[in-house]
Design a protein around this motif. Structure first.
Motif, mmCIF file in Angstrom:
data_model
loop_
_atom_site.group_PDB
_atom_site.id
_atom_site.type_symbol
_atom_site.label_atom_id
_atom_site.label_comp_id
_atom_site.label_asym_id
_atom_site.label_seq_id
_atom_site.Cartn_x
_atom_site.Cartn_y
_atom_site.Cartn_z
ATOM 1 N N LEU A 70 86.703 98.467 -123.522
ATOM 2 C CA LEU A 70 85.244 98.561 -123.504
ATOM 3 C C LEU A 70 84.670 98.269 -124.884
ATOM 4 O O LEU A 70 83.652 97.569 -125.008
ATOM 5 N N GLU A 71 85.303 98.774 -125.918
ATOM 6 C CA GLU A 71 84.819 98.512 -127.272
ATOM 7 C C GLU A 71 84.925 97.024 -127.613
ATOM 8 O O GLU A 71 84.033 96.456 -128.250
ATOM 9 N N LYS A 72 86.004 96.395 -127.160
ATOM 10 C CA LYS A 72 86.146 94.953 -127.371
ATOM 11 C C LYS A 72 85.053 94.189 -126.626
ATOM 12 O O LYS A 72 84.505 93.207 -127.145
ATOM 13 N N ALA A 73 84.735 94.642 -125.413
ATOM 14 C CA ALA A 73 83.694 93.990 -124.619
ATOM 15 C C ALA A 73 82.329 94.127 -125.293
ATOM 16 O O ALA A 73 81.523 93.184 -125.286
ATOM 17 N N LYS A 74 82.072 95.288 -125.870
ATOM 18 C CA LYS A 74 80.796 95.490 -126.574
ATOM 19 C C LYS A 74 80.681 94.541 -127.761
ATOM 20 O O LYS A 74 79.614 93.979 -128.013
ATOM 21 N N GLN A 75 81.778 94.363 -128.475
ATOM 22 C CA GLN A 75 81.769 93.453 -129.615
ATOM 23 C C GLN A 75 81.560 92.015 -129.168
ATOM 24 O O GLN A 75 80.795 91.263 -129.782
ATOM 25 N N LEU A 76 82.223 91.632 -128.061
ATOM 26 C CA LEU A 76 82.070 90.282 -127.536
ATOM 27 C C LEU A 76 80.628 90.039 -127.097
ATOM 28 O O LEU A 76 80.055 88.962 -127.347
ATOM 29 N N LEU A 77 80.013 91.021 -126.461
ATOM 30 C CA LEU A 77 78.631 90.882 -126.014
ATOM 31 C C LEU A 77 77.702 90.677 -127.192
ATOM 32 O O LEU A 77 76.783 89.844 -127.135
ATOM 33 N N LYS A 78 77.939 91.404 -128.270
ATOM 34 C CA LYS A 78 77.122 91.226 -129.475
ATOM 35 C C LYS A 78 77.256 89.811 -130.019
ATOM 36 O O LYS A 78 76.266 89.190 -130.431
ATOM 37 N N GLU A 79 78.489 89.295 -130.018
ATOM 38 C CA GLU A 79 78.716 87.945 -130.523
ATOM 39 C C GLU A 79 78.009 86.906 -129.638
ATOM 40 O O GLU A 79 77.412 85.948 -130.151
ATOM 41 N N LEU A 80 78.069 87.108 -128.321
ATOM 42 C CA LEU A 80 77.434 86.187 -127.399
ATOM 43 C C LEU A 80 75.908 86.216 -127.549
ATOM 44 O O LEU A 80 75.234 85.183 -127.461
ATOM 45 N N ASN A 81 75.361 87.390 -127.796
ATOM 46 C CA ASN A 81 73.910 87.534 -127.953
ATOM 47 C C ASN A 81 73.402 86.914 -129.247
ATOM 48 O O ASN A 81 72.223 86.556 -129.361
ATOM 49 N N ARG A 82 74.310 86.767 -130.223
ATOM 50 C CA ARG A 82 73.914 86.179 -131.506
ATOM 51 C C ARG A 82 73.914 84.646 -131.458
ATOM 52 O O ARG A 82 73.364 83.990 -132.343
ATOM 53 N N ARG A 83 74.551 84.081 -130.443
ATOM 54 C CA ARG A 83 74.664 82.612 -130.364
ATOM 55 C C ARG A 83 73.361 81.989 -129.903
ATOM 56 O O ARG A 83 72.570 82.574 -129.217
#
Length: 247
Positions: free
Chosen positions: A234-247
């Motif tokens: 879940l923590e990895k998914a949260k980090q991935l979501l943040k990265e996707l939102n920054r693109r």
């Protein structure tokens, strides 16, 4: 050909209780999965099928389609079969509720396989992904699959298959990605069949289809899945979501 996506969603989880209701960037994991399936534009309808009023309310209150499962089930296939029994549909695609980052490309590959299957030789289709790291190959949580020359599944196992008695003979190790597409009739057949020994031993529902003679077309993809099985995931998914939102 009518194609729908069904997302089986149990509230209970042995390794990570209530994981589908965990917060992922302001929305629950299951809601993000549902919305990703809808946004893909690949399906005529998308449904969440659940045994939980909490999950049901989360989807419906956000404008989604949800179906309450009427009873306990041994597997996701059983839950989906109950839900689609009365629906007018040809192909049912099972999307995992704990995989909110749906990649449209492999789903398109699965759908295309059925469109090209004029003789209806395919009962089910699913995905596989090559793995090369020893730890991944030996990990029993990674289900492996071996196939014939036409990429129909021969067997699935948590064990290492094939066993590497001889090395450097060109063997590839393929990880099964748990996205399935079913012909409706294959799914309803599964629902009425009792579990046999291979499925009971490995705790892999896809073995029931093989034991009863159904043909599972495996489609190789370069797109790995991102599932949420643990709090660390879940923590990895949260980090991935943040990265996707920054693109």
């Amino acid at each position: 050909m009518k194609i729908i996506a069904v997302i089986p969603a149990r509230y209970a989880s042995t390794r990570f209780p209530a994981k589908l209701m965990q917060d992922l960037g302001g929305k629950t994991v299951i809601l993000r999965t549902y919305e990703a399936a809808v946004i893909s534009g690949l399906f005529d309808d998308v449904f969440v099928v659940t045994d939980s009023y909490i999950i049901y309310d989360n989807i419906v209150s956000n404008g989604g389609n949800a179906i309450m499962s009427k009873k306990e089930h041994e597997s996701g296939s059983d839950r989906i079969a109950e839900a689609v029994k009365q629906l007018d549909v040809d192909i049912v695609i099972n999307v995992q509720g704990d995989e909110p980052f749906i990649d449209a490309k492999p789903l398109e590959q699965i759908i295309e396989a059925f469109k090209q299957d004029k003789e209806k030789k395919i009962d089910l289709a699913s995905l596989m992904f090559e793995i090369t790291e020893e730890d991944e190959i030996n990990n029993p949580n990674n289900v492996k699959v071996v196939v014939d020359q036409q990429n129909f599944a021969l067997y699935f196992s948590r064990s290492v298959i094939p066993y590497p008695r001889e090395r450097n003979v060109g063997v590839r190790y393929m990880k099964h990605i748990g996205i399935y597409a079913f012909r409706k009739e294959a799914l309803l057949d599964f629902y009425k069949w009792p579990m046999l020994s291979l499925e009971a031993s490995e705790k892999l529902e896809q073995l029931r289809y093989l034991e009863y003679g159904k043909r599972i077309k495996m489609i190789e993809t370069n797109h790995g899945s991102i599932g949420i099985d643990t709090p660390e995931d879940l923590e990895k998914a949260k980090q991935l979501l943040k990265e996707l939102n920054r693109r």
